[in-house]
Design a protein around this motif. Structure first.
Motif, PDB file in Angstrom:
ATOM      1  N   PHE A 276       0.829  -1.212   0.000  1.00 62.11           N
ATOM      2  CA  PHE A 276       0.000   0.000   0.000  1.00 62.11           C
ATOM      3  C   PHE A 276       0.863   1.260   0.000  1.00 62.11           C
ATOM      4  N   GLY A 277       2.177   1.095  -0.073  1.00 61.98           N
ATOM      5  CA  GLY A 277       3.071   2.244  -0.098  1.00 61.98           C
ATOM      6  C   GLY A 277       3.496   2.746   1.266  1.00 61.98           C
ATOM      7  N   THR A 278       2.814   2.310   2.326  1.00 64.88           N
ATOM      8  CA  THR A 278       3.096   2.833   3.666  1.00 64.88           C
ATOM      9  C   THR A 278       4.429   2.317   4.211  1.00 64.88           C
ATOM     10  N   VAL A 279       4.721   1.041   4.004  1.00 62.17           N
ATOM     11  CA  VAL A 279       5.976   0.465   4.502  1.00 62.17           C
ATOM     12  C   VAL A 279       7.165   1.093   3.776  1.00 62.17           C
ATOM     13  N   PHE A 422     -22.930   0.675   4.475  1.00 60.27           N
ATOM     14  CA  PHE A 422     -23.023   0.161   3.108  1.00 60.27           C
ATOM     15  C   PHE A 422     -21.863   0.713   2.265  1.00 60.27           C
ATOM     16  N   ILE A 423     -21.548   1.999   2.475  1.00 56.41           N
ATOM     17  CA  ILE A 423     -20.488   2.633   1.690  1.00 56.41           C
ATOM     18  C   ILE A 423     -19.118   2.139   2.124  1.00 56.41           C
ATOM     19  N   VAL A 424     -18.922   1.933   3.435  1.00 55.99           N
ATOM     20  CA  VAL A 424     -17.664   1.369   3.919  1.00 55.99           C
ATOM     21  C   VAL A 424     -17.385   0.036   3.234  1.00 55.99           C
ATOM     22  N   ASN A 425     -18.399  -0.821   3.206  1.00 59.90           N
ATOM     23  CA  ASN A 425     -18.264  -2.139   2.571  1.00 59.90           C
ATOM     24  C   ASN A 425     -17.976  -2.011   1.076  1.00 59.90           C
ATOM     25  N   LEU A 426     -18.637  -1.046   0.432  1.00 60.01           N
ATOM     26  CA  LEU A 426     -18.471  -0.826  -1.007  1.00 60.01           C
ATOM     27  C   LEU A 426     -17.053  -0.341  -1.331  1.00 60.01           C
ATOM     28  N   ILE A 427     -16.572   0.656  -0.584  1.00 57.68           N
ATOM     29  CA  ILE A 427     -15.238   1.218  -0.828  1.00 57.68           C
ATOM     30  C   ILE A 427     -14.165   0.188  -0.529  1.00 57.68           C
ATOM     31  N   ASP A 428     -14.342  -0.561   0.562  1.00 58.77           N
ATOM     32  CA  ASP A 428     -13.351  -1.567   0.933  1.00 58.77           C
ATOM     33  C   ASP A 428     -13.210  -2.624  -0.160  1.00 58.77           C
ATOM     34  N   PHE A 429     -14.323  -3.040  -0.748  1.00 58.61           N
ATOM     35  CA  PHE A 429     -14.274  -4.100  -1.759  1.00 58.61           C
ATOM     36  C   PHE A 429     -13.724  -3.587  -3.081  1.00 58.61           C
ATOM     37  N   TYR A 430     -14.350  -2.536  -3.620  1.00 60.99           N
ATOM     38  CA  TYR A 430     -13.962  -2.071  -4.953  1.00 60.99           C
ATOM     39  C   TYR A 430     -12.686  -1.221  -4.937  1.00 60.99           C
ATOM     40  N   GLY A 431     -12.551  -0.352  -3.946  1.00 60.83           N
ATOM     41  CA  GLY A 431     -11.450   0.590  -3.942  1.00 60.83           C
ATOM     42  C   GLY A 431     -10.171   0.077  -3.336  1.00 60.83           C
ATOM     43  N   VAL A 432     -10.264  -0.986  -2.512  1.00 59.28           N
ATOM     44  CA  VAL A 432      -9.069  -1.465  -1.810  1.00 59.28           C
ATOM     45  C   VAL A 432      -8.805  -2.941  -2.114  1.00 59.28           C
ATOM     46  N   SER A 433      -9.672  -3.825  -1.628  1.00 57.13           N
ATOM     47  CA  SER A 433      -9.402  -5.265  -1.708  1.00 57.13           C
ATOM     48  C   SER A 433      -9.296  -5.768  -3.145  1.00 57.13           C
ATOM     49  N   PHE A 434     -10.199  -5.320  -4.004  1.00 59.31           N
ATOM     50  CA  PHE A 434     -10.245  -5.829  -5.376  1.00 59.31           C
ATOM     51  C   PHE A 434      -8.973  -5.472  -6.146  1.00 59.31           C
ATOM     52  N   THR A 435      -8.474  -4.247  -5.941  1.00 60.88           N
ATOM     53  CA  THR A 435      -7.312  -3.781  -6.701  1.00 60.88           C
ATOM     54  C   THR A 435      -5.985  -4.129  -6.042  1.00 60.88           C
ATOM     55  N   ALA A 436      -6.007  -4.355  -4.715  1.00 62.46           N
ATOM     56  CA  ALA A 436      -4.748  -4.497  -3.972  1.00 62.46           C
ATOM     57  C   ALA A 436      -3.905  -5.674  -4.459  1.00 62.46           C
ATOM     58  N   LEU A 437      -4.529  -6.831  -4.690  1.00 64.22           N
ATOM     59  CA  LEU A 437      -3.777  -8.008  -5.119  1.00 64.22           C
ATOM     60  C   LEU A 437      -3.156  -7.810  -6.500  1.00 64.22           C
ATOM     61  N   ILE A 438      -3.895  -7.170  -7.394  1.00 64.79           N
ATOM     62  CA  ILE A 438      -3.364  -6.918  -8.734  1.00 64.79           C
ATOM     63  C   ILE A 438      -2.146  -6.007  -8.657  1.00 64.79           C
TER      64      ILE A 438
END
Length: 566
Positions: A276-279, A422-438
């Motif tokens: 995530f760039g933080t480390v 609902f938005i927390v779940n939406l952002i976490d899935f699409y904005g973070v988890s879905f893209t993070a592995l790629i």
């Protein structure tokens, strides 16, 4: 050269010198900062539930294997890369300009993460304030809840809910059954808590890395003090050992279940906050010749121990809760995610015989401190990238940090509306988890294949004076990216339409989600095209220019070579 140009050059050199000489006060500041960054809310509420879902004690085996072949290798890679380059994540990817979009995508994912993380801190602060009541407000039913409330357990046969669940959903969140008609107006109490959270985050960021380094002593140590106190209390409760045995009881057949291995890999990945760039950002403030090998072992070990301790605490107090309520199946009182932190934990604490308020205060203060450690790391990553790219034009550091806090607060308000979860779940899935592995796979390809493992290991030897063993080389080149690719493939093949508590999202929400995911992933081709365009004056074929775009940029150099000369 004009006087104005000379002055501008002097100002730019001064700005670079300031950034390049900004370092941690000592090695312990870096160590505790990384611990406070990596040991976060996911260790407390995600690991126990994920482990329970995936074979209990059996889950620990794939979890530890994933730690050894993914967690530690990637952590070592990122710390070494950040320390060698001495800059933020975007500057670190000068080693392979064609894949610089990986870094840009990671910064966007970090930006999405910090907004909803701060909203969880607001919920934590709201519960912390409520914990000072003479009687914990979630300990008994209220008349306003009517017949929906049931004091005997989490959920009984008629589908009634516990006071803790009703207090969280109706008194704190004022949660909507769906968001088809909108999100509703923000809750002013949560907005006030959110403002306090961002004031603290902004205050630490404004003071700079040296201030956050000093704060890390508290941020890194205090949660462990509370964890140990809660562990001592949990194991002395009646029925606690039944819960702990239930947690660790192995289900060996689950080792053959690919879902268990998928859960282990993703838990290690998100728990350590890698890719995530933080480390990379935190490592960029290290002394160039610092040997970080022992730090990596300590940080990753502490992170795993925190998760396992949290699991013992969770199932110890849930075992006690099951005994008090007469529930034979301990698994029926377990909730995942925010439900574990804001329903199961508070419900169990409310039933403590002695001073439940004190344990509630300690628990929610611990969660709040964990949130500060993680969000400060995310904010530092974003600020470092901006300063690297714009230098003096970005303005003074205090103004930049203040602007980030103000913007973050404004965006985060959406999460404290009745439809905010609902938005927390939406952002976490699409904005973070879905893209993070790629993006994580792209990071490993950039370092191990585009830049080259041999060259990277030579950089480590130049920097720290140590040889890199075959274990690290194999993991960086083949094992880690291979496992991540397998997890990504499994995710794509088993992807279902996103829901929240079984409730479907409106179509517009999915459109926004795909836009968010696209924004992160389109950084890859966007920056690749830009890198290729910069080679337009290079003579040769298309392939030769593509190869030139994948080689380290002219600006790529070790941090020690960038130090201003007298």
């Amino acid at each position: 050269m004009s006087q104005q140009q000379t002055q501008l050059m002097l100002d730019n050199n001064k700005e670079k010198a300031q950034q390049q000489t900004e370092q941690w006060g000592n090695g312990l500041e870096f160590l505790f900062s990384c611990i406070s960054l990596s040991v976060g809310l996911g260790n407390i509420w995600r690991f126990p539930y994920i482990a329970f879902q995936n074979g209990g004690g059996t889950f620990v085996i794939p979890y530890l294997i994933a730690l050894l072949v993914i967690g530690r290798p990637v952590y070592y890679l990122e710390i070494s890369l950040g320390q060698f380059r001495g800059g933020g994540v975007l500057r670190a990817f000068d080693l392979a300009p064609l894949l610089k979009g990986v870094a840009a995508g990671q910064v966007l994912a970090t930006g999405a993460s910090i907004t909803y993380y701060s909203s969880i801190m607001a919920l934590t602060l709201r519960f912390l304030l409520a914990s000072f009541s003479a009687v914990l407000p979630w300990s008994s039913c209220r008349e306003s809840w009517g017949s929906d409330c049931y004091d005997g357990g989490s959920v009984n046969a008629t589908g009634k809910m516990s006071p803790a669940q009703l207090y969280f959903e109706r008194e704190i969140l004022h949660e909507l059954p769906n968001i088809d008609q909108g999100l509703g107006l923000p809750n002013w109490q949560l907005v006030a808590c959110l403002a306090v959270a961002w004031l603290i985050i902004g205050g630490v960021l404004i003071r700079g890395i040296k201030s956050s380094g000093k704060a890390a002593y508290f941020l890194g140590v205090f949660p462990y003090v509370v964890l140990l106190l809660l562990l001592l209390r949990a194991v002395t409760l009646p029925g606690a050992w039944d819960g702990i045995v239930y947690f660790f009881k192995p289900q060996w057949r689950e080792l053959l279940n690919p879902l268990v291995w998928y859960a282990a890999v993703t838990q290690v990945f998100f728990s350590l906050a890698i890719c995530f760039g933080t480390v990379i950002t935190y490592a960029s403030y290290n002394n160039f010749n610092k040997n970080v090998y022992n730090d990596i072992v300590i940080i990753t070990t502490m992170d795993s121990c925190s998760s396992i301790i949290a699991g013992c605490i969770t199932f110890g107090i849930l075992g006690n809760l099951a005994k008090q309520t007469g529930i034979t199946d301990i698994g029926s009182v377990v909730k995942g995610g925010t439900g574990l932190a804001f329903i199961s934990y508070p419900e169990a604490i409310a039933k403590f015989e002695y001073v439940p308020q004190m344990f509630a205060v300690l628990f929610f203060l611990m969660l709040f401190v964990l949130g500060i450690g993680s969000t400060v790391g995310m904010g530092s990553c974003i600020l470092r990238v901006i300063r690297d790219q714009f230098g003096k034009r970005a303005g003074p550091s205090w103004a930049l940090a203040g602007a980030l806090a103000a913007l973050g607060f404004g965006v985060s308000i959406v999460y404290v509306t009745p439809g905010g979860q609902f938005i927390v779940n939406l952002i976490d899935f699409y904005g973070v988890s879905f893209t993070a592995l790629i993006l994580a796979i792209g990071e490993l390809l950039a370092v191990a294949w585009f830049y080259g493992v041999r060259r990277f290991c030579a950089d480590i030897k130049f920097m720290m004076g140590i040889e890199t063993g075959w274990y690290w080389r194999l993991c960086w080149t083949y094992i880690t990216p291979g496992l991540m690719a397998a997890v990504l493939l499994y995710t794509l093949l088993n992807m279902n339409e996103l829901t929240y508590k079984g409730v479907a999202y409106p179509h517009i929400a999915h459109v926004f989600g795909y836009f968010l995911a696209g924004l992160g992933l389109l950084q890859l081709p966007g920056w690749a095209l830009y890198a290729f365009y910069k080679q337009r004056k290079t003579e040769g074929s298309f392939w030769e220019r593509l190869c030139a775009a994948s080689r380290p940029a002219e600006s790529w150099a070790p941090a020690i070579a960038q130090m201003p000369q007298d």
